[in-house]
Design a protein around this motif. Sequence first.
Motif, short mmCIF file in Angstrom:
data_model
loop_
_atom_site.label_atom_id
_atom_site.label_comp_id
_atom_site.label_asym_id
_atom_site.label_seq_id
_atom_site.Cartn_x
_atom_site.Cartn_y
_atom_site.Cartn_z
N ARG A 1 27.87 8.84 -4.62
CA ARG A 1 27.84 7.81 -6.41
C ARG A 1 26.74 8.15 -6.56
O ARG A 1 25.74 7.80 -7.54
N ALA B 1 21.75 1.45 -3.96
CA ALA B 1 23.09 1.10 -3.91
C ALA B 1 24.29 2.20 -3.33
O ALA B 1 23.39 3.49 -3.05
N THR C 1 29.71 1.77 -1.25
CA THR C 1 30.68 0.13 -0.75
C THR C 1 29.80 -0.57 -1.71
O THR C 1 28.53 -0.86 -1.59
N ASP C 2 30.73 -1.59 -2.25
CA ASP C 2 30.62 -2.45 -2.58
C ASP C 2 29.74 -3.43 -1.49
O ASP C 2 29.70 -3.84 -0.81
N GLY C 3 28.86 -4.25 -2.20
CA GLY C 3 27.53 -5.97 -1.66
C GLY C 3 26.92 -4.57 -0.80
O GLY C 3 26.36 -5.52 0.33
N TYR D 1 23.26 -1.54 0.28
CA TYR D 1 22.50 -1.65 0.16
C TYR D 1 22.53 -0.43 1.06
O TYR D 1 22.04 -1.30 2.41
#
Length: 248
Positions: free
Chosen positions: A18, A131, A134-136, A138
């Motif tokens: 990402r 970001a 992994t979502d959520g 940081y």
Amino acid sequence: MTEYRIDDLAREAGTTTRNVRVYQENGLLPRPLRRGRVAIYTDRHLGQLQAIIRLLSEGFTVKHILKFLTGLQRGEALAEVLDLADLSELVTAPWSHPVSQTMALDQLEARLGRLDAPMLRRLVSGGVIEATDTDGVYRVIDVRQVDDFAKLVSRGLPLAMILKTMTAVDKKLDDAAAALTRSGHTEVVRQRGKGWLPSNDNELAWAADLVDTMRRVARRSAHASLDRAFDTAVRAELRHYQEAGKEV
């Protein structure tokens, strides 16, 4: 020449796919080669990606790195004399060492209060967090900065105001750094002539020493000037506050 797919490149550089895509979208990394529908990266991509990660770890923002790389691309002769790793070491060696840490959203909110999507975007664009895959979750670029923000938030200051103030301060510091850099360029031209580039270790050492000395002097001067200015501003605000109280 070694070839990498994006997941191999990210793993080799110690980052995430990402982040690789984000760096590409921001113009920090050149686009990969294409072999059919497969994106192919090379050692050049890896070297530049590693340099970007080093610069980020030294406290540079994406904006600063982009300016640096853009300037490098405009002066191809410089890239032929010094590779990107040499240049990043020249610039970053004396700089501060931020302590990064991965935090979940709830950990950030425990420090900074509720963070909605626009505020998260502001923190990302301001170089405070990054970001991850992994979502959520940081990556905090410098935990100390977030801790400092948390101290102000705990005293009732809105995070939006803190970020706005820091952005204004950063702009002033950018202007000061630009003025200092221009004076350094003028001195290089005076001593070495227009268009000079280091061509051996001694000349490179001279350039590195000049950059390092200018930066150290600038840091001490900036700290002293900021302390004096802050003292003056606090006294002025206190007088205004007292005068306003008398008028009530």
